[in-house]
Write a protein that holds these residues in place. Structure first.
Motif, short mmCIF file in Angstrom:
data_model
loop_
_atom_site.label_atom_id
_atom_site.label_comp_id
_atom_site.label_asym_id
_atom_site.label_seq_id
_atom_site.Cartn_x
_atom_site.Cartn_y
_atom_site.Cartn_z
N GLN A 253 0.83 -1.21 0.00
CA GLN A 253 0.00 0.00 0.00
C GLN A 253 0.86 1.26 0.00
N SER A 254 1.92 1.26 0.80
CA SER A 254 2.76 2.45 0.84
C SER A 254 3.53 2.63 -0.46
N PHE A 255 3.95 1.53 -1.09
CA PHE A 255 4.67 1.66 -2.36
C PHE A 255 3.75 2.23 -3.44
N SER A 256 2.47 1.92 -3.38
CA SER A 256 1.54 2.46 -4.38
C SER A 256 1.50 3.99 -4.30
N LYS A 257 1.83 4.55 -3.15
CA LYS A 257 1.89 6.01 -3.00
C LYS A 257 3.21 6.57 -3.52
N VAL A 258 4.21 5.74 -3.65
CA VAL A 258 5.51 6.16 -4.17
C VAL A 258 5.50 6.15 -5.71
N VAL A 259 4.74 5.25 -6.29
CA VAL A 259 4.74 5.09 -7.75
C VAL A 259 4.50 6.41 -8.49
N PRO A 260 3.54 7.24 -8.08
CA PRO A 260 3.35 8.50 -8.81
C PRO A 260 4.55 9.45 -8.74
N ILE A 261 5.40 9.29 -7.75
CA ILE A 261 6.59 10.14 -7.62
C ILE A 261 7.86 9.32 -7.82
N ASN B 94 5.55 -6.30 -5.41
CA ASN B 94 4.43 -7.09 -5.91
C ASN B 94 4.56 -8.57 -5.58
N GLY B 95 5.79 -9.05 -5.43
CA GLY B 95 6.02 -10.46 -5.15
C GLY B 95 6.13 -10.81 -3.68
N LEU B 96 6.01 -9.84 -2.80
CA LEU B 96 6.19 -10.11 -1.37
C LEU B 96 5.19 -11.12 -0.81
N GLY B 97 4.01 -11.15 -1.38
CA GLY B 97 3.00 -12.09 -0.92
C GLY B 97 3.36 -13.54 -1.23
N ASP B 98 4.26 -13.73 -2.18
CA ASP B 98 4.73 -15.06 -2.57
C ASP B 98 6.25 -14.99 -2.67
N LEU B 99 6.90 -14.84 -1.53
CA LEU B 99 8.34 -14.60 -1.48
C LEU B 99 9.16 -15.59 -2.32
N PRO B 100 8.86 -16.89 -2.30
CA PRO B 100 9.66 -17.81 -3.13
C PRO B 100 9.65 -17.45 -4.62
N SER B 101 8.62 -16.75 -5.07
CA SER B 101 8.54 -16.39 -6.49
C SER B 101 9.57 -15.34 -6.89
N ILE B 102 10.04 -14.54 -5.94
CA ILE B 102 11.01 -13.49 -6.29
C ILE B 102 12.44 -13.84 -5.91
N LEU B 103 12.62 -14.93 -5.19
CA LEU B 103 13.97 -15.28 -4.73
C LEU B 103 14.95 -15.62 -5.87
N PRO B 104 14.52 -16.33 -6.92
CA PRO B 104 15.50 -16.58 -7.99
C PRO B 104 16.01 -15.28 -8.64
N ALA B 105 15.14 -14.33 -8.87
CA ALA B 105 15.58 -13.06 -9.45
C ALA B 105 16.46 -12.30 -8.47
N ALA B 106 16.12 -12.35 -7.18
CA ALA B 106 16.94 -11.68 -6.16
C ALA B 106 18.33 -12.32 -6.08
N SER B 107 18.40 -13.62 -6.20
CA SER B 107 19.68 -14.32 -6.20
C SER B 107 20.54 -13.89 -7.39
N ALA B 108 19.94 -13.85 -8.56
CA ALA B 108 20.67 -13.45 -9.76
C ALA B 108 21.15 -12.00 -9.65
N LEU B 109 20.30 -11.14 -9.13
CA LEU B 109 20.67 -9.73 -8.95
C LEU B 109 21.84 -9.61 -7.97
N ALA B 110 21.78 -10.34 -6.88
CA ALA B 110 22.86 -10.29 -5.88
C ALA B 110 24.18 -10.71 -6.50
N LYS B 111 24.16 -11.75 -7.29
CA LYS B 111 25.40 -12.25 -7.92
C LYS B 111 25.92 -11.26 -8.95
N ARG B 112 25.02 -10.60 -9.69
CA ARG B 112 25.46 -9.56 -10.64
C ARG B 112 26.11 -8.40 -9.91
#
Length: 141
Positions: A11-19, A62-80
């Motif tokens: 909810q708070s991030f939705s308020k950041v999106v416009p700015i 957007n993926g926080l509700g299903d944390l395992p769904s974002i972990l592979p991308a987070a892992s790849a980002l960390a390694k980069r």
């Protein structure tokens, strides 16, 4: 993270999106102010980098509700990030800049509960990323 914390972050991030553009500028300005040594890891023209930051944040939020769904991308980002020169010690500094930016961007909507939810979200994700990039010994430090 609790379901309520996920909801608060989303909810708070939705308020950041416009700015988003201003928030990304605030973030990098703050990061370079508190950790000037990291500026060398970034391009002179930050336009694309700022867009990548907001896109990455949106995907994570957007993926926080299903944390395992974002972990592979987070892992790849960390390694980069290792290849860019990022160290485990940079993660808390980035977190501080992120939380500061959110506080400035959200104003009165930055409540203690929202701050705690974002702190938990960042701590969870950054701990995972440090472990993926540097191993569990570094994650414990």
């Amino acid at each position: 993270m609790t379901p309520d914390q996920v909801k608060l972050v989303q909810q708070s991030f939705s308020k950041v999106v416009p700015i988003a553009d201003q928030a990304a500028i605030l973030f990098y300005d703050r990061l370079f102010e508190i950790a000037p040594q990291v500026k060398a890891m970034f391009p002179a023209d930050m336009t694309e980098q700022r867009k990548k930051l907001i896109a990455m944040l949106a995907a994570v939020v957007n993926g926080l509700g299903d944390l395992p769904s974002i972990l592979p991308a987070a892992s790849a980002l960390a390694k980069r990030h290792v290849a860019y020169g990022a160290k485990a010690a940079h993660y808390p500094v980035v977190g501080a800049a992120l939380l500061w930016t959110l506080e400035k961007g959200l104003g009165e909507a930055w409540t203690p509960d929202v701050a705690a939810a974002w702190t938990t979200a960042y701590g969870t994700l950054s701990g995972f990323m440090i472990s993926e990039a540097y191993g569990s010994a570094q994650a414990a430090e």
